[in-house]
Design a protein around this motif. Structure first.
Motif, PDB file in Angstrom:
ATOM      1  N   TRP A  20       0.840  -1.211   0.000  1.00  0.00           N
ATOM      2  CA  TRP A  20       0.000   0.000   0.000  1.00  0.00           C
ATOM      3  C   TRP A  20       0.868   1.250   0.000  1.00  0.00           C
ATOM      4  O   TRP A  20       0.531   2.241  -0.636  1.00  0.00           O
ATOM      5  N   GLN A  23       2.379   1.744  -3.494  1.00  0.00           N
ATOM      6  CA  GLN A  23       1.311   2.143  -4.403  1.00  0.00           C
ATOM      7  C   GLN A  23       0.919   3.595  -4.152  1.00  0.00           C
ATOM      8  O   GLN A  23       0.706   4.359  -5.094  1.00  0.00           O
ATOM      9  N   GLU A  29       2.017   0.865 -10.473  1.00  0.00           N
ATOM     10  CA  GLU A  29       0.906   1.434 -11.232  1.00  0.00           C
ATOM     11  C   GLU A  29      -0.144   0.380 -11.534  1.00  0.00           C
ATOM     12  O   GLU A  29       0.074  -0.800 -11.338  1.00  0.00           O
ATOM     13  N   GLY A  30      -1.301   0.857 -12.015  1.00  0.00           N
ATOM     14  CA  GLY A  30      -2.358  -0.050 -12.415  1.00  0.00           C
ATOM     15  C   GLY A  30      -3.368  -0.322 -11.321  1.00  0.00           C
ATOM     16  O   GLY A  30      -4.055  -1.341 -11.352  1.00  0.00           O
ATOM     17  N   SER A  31      -3.484   0.551 -10.354  1.00  0.00           N
ATOM     18  CA  SER A  31      -4.413   0.360  -9.249  1.00  0.00           C
ATOM     19  C   SER A  31      -5.093   1.688  -8.944  1.00  0.00           C
ATOM     20  O   SER A  31      -4.569   2.756  -9.247  1.00  0.00           O
ATOM     21  N   THR A  34      -2.934   3.930  -6.755  1.00  0.00           N
ATOM     22  CA  THR A  34      -1.708   4.505  -7.290  1.00  0.00           C
ATOM     23  C   THR A  34      -1.709   6.019  -7.141  1.00  0.00           C
ATOM     24  O   THR A  34      -2.655   6.694  -7.532  1.00  0.00           O
ATOM     25  N   TRP A  39      -2.915   6.345   0.958  1.00  0.00           N
ATOM     26  CA  TRP A  39      -2.348   5.001   1.067  1.00  0.00           C
ATOM     27  C   TRP A  39      -0.881   5.047   1.475  1.00  0.00           C
ATOM     28  O   TRP A  39      -0.372   4.111   2.088  1.00  0.00           O
TER      29      TRP A  39
END
Length: 64
Positions: A20, A23, A29-31, A34, A39
């Protein structure tokens, strides 16, 4: 078997909190997490809780 639950949960919390954090800082990346600063703040707190759980789990296993 004493101490296995805190050890397992602590390890999962440390790994999840670290993920977390990276990110939240934008390194993964890709969440939807992000590059979200919340977080990056929650992650280290989860890691700290996980380390405390690991410590309690190790203490419980040594007392046997």
């Amino acid at each position: 078997m004493k101490g296995w639950l805190p050890l397992t949960l602590g390890l999962l919390a440390v790994v999840g909190g670290a993920l977390w954090t990276v990110q939240g800082l934008g390194y993964v990346e890709g969440s939807v997490m992000t590059d979200r600063r919340i977080w990056a703040l929650i992650g280290p707190l989860v890691v700290l809780i996980g380390l405390i759980a690991l410590w309690f789990g190790l203490r419980a296993r040594r007392r046997r």
